[in-house]
Design an enzyme around this catalytic site. Structure first.
Site, PDB file in Angstrom:
ATOM      1  NE  ARG A  58      -2.191  -1.854   3.400  1.00 17.02           N
ATOM      2  CZ  ARG A  58      -2.762  -2.172   4.553  1.00 17.02           C
ATOM      3  NH1 ARG A  58      -4.023  -1.874   4.770  1.00 17.02           N
ATOM      4  NH2 ARG A  58      -2.065  -2.765   5.498  1.00 17.02           N
ATOM      5  CG  ASP A  60       2.750   5.958   2.445  1.00 19.37           C
ATOM      6  OD1 ASP A  60       1.738   5.271   2.667  1.00 19.37           O
ATOM      7  OD2 ASP A  60       3.748   5.978   3.198  1.00 19.37           O
ATOM      8  CE1 TYR A 118       7.592   0.608  -1.654  1.00 18.82           C
ATOM      9  CE2 TYR A 118       7.872  -1.333  -0.266  1.00 18.82           C
ATOM     10  CZ  TYR A 118       7.058  -0.395  -0.869  1.00 18.82           C
ATOM     11  OH  TYR A 118       5.698  -0.474  -0.686  1.00 18.82           O
ATOM     12  NE  ARG A 206       8.381   9.915   2.172  1.00 24.41           N
ATOM     13  CZ  ARG A 206       7.330  10.695   2.442  1.00 24.41           C
ATOM     14  NH1 ARG A 206       6.115  10.189   2.470  1.00 24.41           N
ATOM     15  NH2 ARG A 206       7.516  11.982   2.702  1.00 24.41           N
TER      16      ARG A 206
END
Length: 284
Positions: A58, A60, A118, A206
């Site tokens: 999911r 962002d 990622y 992040r």
């Protein structure tokens, strides 16, 4: 076909790409443009029935994906290739379906996944490059030390409590994550940080890259970085890297539903070399 004459549903998996800049993330949000909302609207145009999609990750607001995996149930009898072409004909230009495949009824894009990967891209130069700016963090302030970043990343491998890299607002009951692979490399002005894990906490990548920037500038030592996250000191991790540098580039399953035992190439569109991942029966 059932006694009522209705077609039995089947489960279809999709591998999709999207440019996250125009979306408020993957998940439905009232009154906002999201990837899930746009994808479901496109599916409904084809099958003329409401649908709900589930995703492996999911993402962002502002985060990209080059290899997001989703699934949905449908009664529409189209072959996967026709689904792919039909969806690409009605989807907006910032979403594209790369692959489609039938999967078993108990297969789940999120819960069947073994890992997600990622990649975060930093463009470290005093001169901006407009052709990578929408998919990277432009960092002109100082030269970043990618070797120090790599050393800091190495402290993360294994299963640990990563609450220091967890944003508020998550309803997850714990902060345990198993990180299997990490990498930091530089190609000219572009630095890429790659992390593969069984799951990711809310906002984890992040916050992690924001902390790595502290190491890369020399403000933190590798030892201080390790001490902070190992102590769970969320207050010390103050800055999250901006969303546009982050891209979901891979999801692994026990058997790849799209190309079992073949090489899958995925790329975060920022100019770096593609990464190749073999998805076999072990998921790696």
């Amino acid at each position: 076909m059932s006694e009522s004459g209705a077609q039995a549903t089947r489960r279809l998996a999709l591998r999709i790409q999207y440019l996250g800049g125009g979306f408020y993330g993957w998940q439905w949000q009232p009154g906002q443009r999201t990837v899930q909302q746009c994808l479901e609207a496109a599916i409904e145009k084809i099958q003329r029935q409401p649908v709900r999609c589930s995703a492996a990750g999911r993402t962002d607001t502002g985060v990209h994906a080059s290899a997001q995996v989703v699934h949905f149930d449908t009664e529409k009898r189209l072959v996967p290739e026709t689904w792919r072409r039909a969806l690409n004909a009605v989807l907006p230009e910032d979403i594209a379906v790369q692959d489609a495949a039938w999967v078993p009824p108990d297969w789940h894009a999120r819960f069947s996944a073994l890992w997600r990967e990622y990649r975060y891209c930093i463009y470290n130069s005093t001169v901006p490059d407009l052709f990578v700016r929408s998919t990277s963090w432009y960092y002109p302030y100082s030269t970043l030390d990618e070797r120090a970043m790599a050393s800091a990343l190495d402290t993360l491998k294994g299963q640990h409590d990563f609450r220091a890299f967890r944003r508020a607002g998550s309803n997850r009951s714990h902060s345990l994550v198993r990180i299997d692979e990490v990498e930091c490399r530089r190609a000219g002005q572009l630095i890429t940080v790659r992390v593969r894990a069984n799951s990711f906490l809310y906002g984890m990548m992040r916050l992690l890259v924001g902390a790595l920037a502290e190491v890369a500038t020399g403000r933190w030592s590798v030892q201080r970085f390790a001490e902070l996250w190992q102590s769970g000191n969320r207050e010390a991790i103050k800055y999250a890297a901006p969303p546009q540098g982050l891209c979901l580039v891979g999801v692994g399953y026990p058997v790849d539903p799209f190309r079992t035992n073949e090489t899958v190439t995925s790329r975060c569109d920022t100019g770096q070399e593609p990464s190749q991942t073999i998805l076999n029966e072990s998921g790696f």
